[in-house]
Scaffold this motif. Structure first.
Motif, PDB file in Angstrom:
ATOM      1  N   SER A   2       0.832  -1.201   0.000  1.00  0.00           N
ATOM      2  CA  SER A   2       0.000   0.000   0.000  1.00  0.00           C
ATOM      3  C   SER A   2       0.867   1.252   0.000  1.00  0.00           C
ATOM      4  N   ILE A   3       0.301   2.328  -0.491  1.00  0.00           N
ATOM      5  CA  ILE A   3       1.005   3.615  -0.508  1.00  0.00           C
ATOM      6  C   ILE A   3       1.329   4.046   0.925  1.00  0.00           C
ATOM      7  N   SER A  26      -9.036   9.587   2.893  1.00  0.00           N
ATOM      8  CA  SER A  26      -9.565   9.695   1.538  1.00  0.00           C
ATOM      9  C   SER A  26     -11.085   9.652   1.511  1.00  0.00           C
ATOM     10  N   ASN A  36      -9.272   9.563  -5.096  1.00  0.00           N
ATOM     11  CA  ASN A  36      -9.217   8.298  -5.805  1.00  0.00           C
ATOM     12  C   ASN A  36     -10.247   7.377  -5.167  1.00  0.00           C
ATOM     13  N   GLU A  38     -10.391   4.373  -4.900  1.00  0.00           N
ATOM     14  CA  GLU A  38      -9.745   3.257  -4.209  1.00  0.00           C
ATOM     15  C   GLU A  38      -9.093   3.683  -2.895  1.00  0.00           C
ATOM     16  N   GLU A  40      -6.386   6.055  -0.448  1.00  0.00           N
ATOM     17  CA  GLU A  40      -4.964   6.393  -0.399  1.00  0.00           C
ATOM     18  C   GLU A  40      -4.609   7.589  -1.280  1.00  0.00           C
ATOM     19  N   SER A  41      -5.432   8.618  -1.204  1.00  0.00           N
ATOM     20  CA  SER A  41      -5.133   9.850  -1.929  1.00  0.00           C
ATOM     21  C   SER A  41      -5.009  11.046  -0.978  1.00  0.00           C
ATOM     22  N   GLU A  71       5.665   9.861  -4.066  1.00  0.00           N
ATOM     23  CA  GLU A  71       4.257   9.593  -3.767  1.00  0.00           C
ATOM     24  C   GLU A  71       3.393  10.825  -4.019  1.00  0.00           C
ATOM     25  N   GLY A  74       2.412  11.210  -7.553  1.00  0.00           N
ATOM     26  CA  GLY A  74       1.515  10.174  -8.049  1.00  0.00           C
ATOM     27  C   GLY A  74       0.144  10.236  -7.416  1.00  0.00           C
ATOM     28  N   ARG A  75      -0.189   9.191  -6.735  1.00  0.00           N
ATOM     29  CA  ARG A  75      -1.548   8.985  -6.227  1.00  0.00           C
ATOM     30  C   ARG A  75      -1.923   9.886  -5.051  1.00  0.00           C
ATOM     31  N   HIS A  77      -2.755  12.986  -3.228  1.00  0.00           N
ATOM     32  CA  HIS A  77      -3.213  14.319  -3.623  1.00  0.00           C
ATOM     33  C   HIS A  77      -3.007  15.334  -2.499  1.00  0.00           C
TER      34      HIS A  77
END
Length: 93
Positions: A2-3, A26, A36, A38, A40-41, A71, A74-75, A77
């Motif tokens: 996981s992030i 999130s 996101n 899913e 993890e943002s 990080e 990327g995902r 925010h």
């Protein structure tokens, strides 16, 4: 992996924190820009480290953002930060 786990491992390695609490928030941002579905943002981080002794709040935040630069590109925010030295943390208890 996981992030959140990747982020925690990077922070552990770089700052050897006494305390690290990384919360995925999130779900609070569903439907907002950068969210996101899913998860993890959006994260909230409390980190207490001796590495922050004598370092300004802005410099501490830059340290964390530098460690997590990949990080953040990327995902991830948003990342809310509470960065404390061990002395500051002990005074706040």
């Amino acid at each position: 992996m996981s992030i959140a786990k990747v982020m925690e491992e990077k922070l552990q390695k770089a700052l050897n924190p006494k305390i690290i609490k990384l919360e995925d928030e999130s779900f609070r941002h569903a439907g907002h820009a950068g969210a996101n579905p899913e998860g993890e943002s959006h994260f909230q981080l409390l980190i207490v480290s001796a590495a922050f002794e004598g370092v300004s709040r802005v410099q501490r935040q830059r340290m964390v953002y530098d460690i997590l630069a990949e990080e953040m590109k990327g995902r991830v925010h948003a990342l809310g930060l509470k960065t404390l030295s061990i002395t500051e943390y002990e005074k706040s208890e």
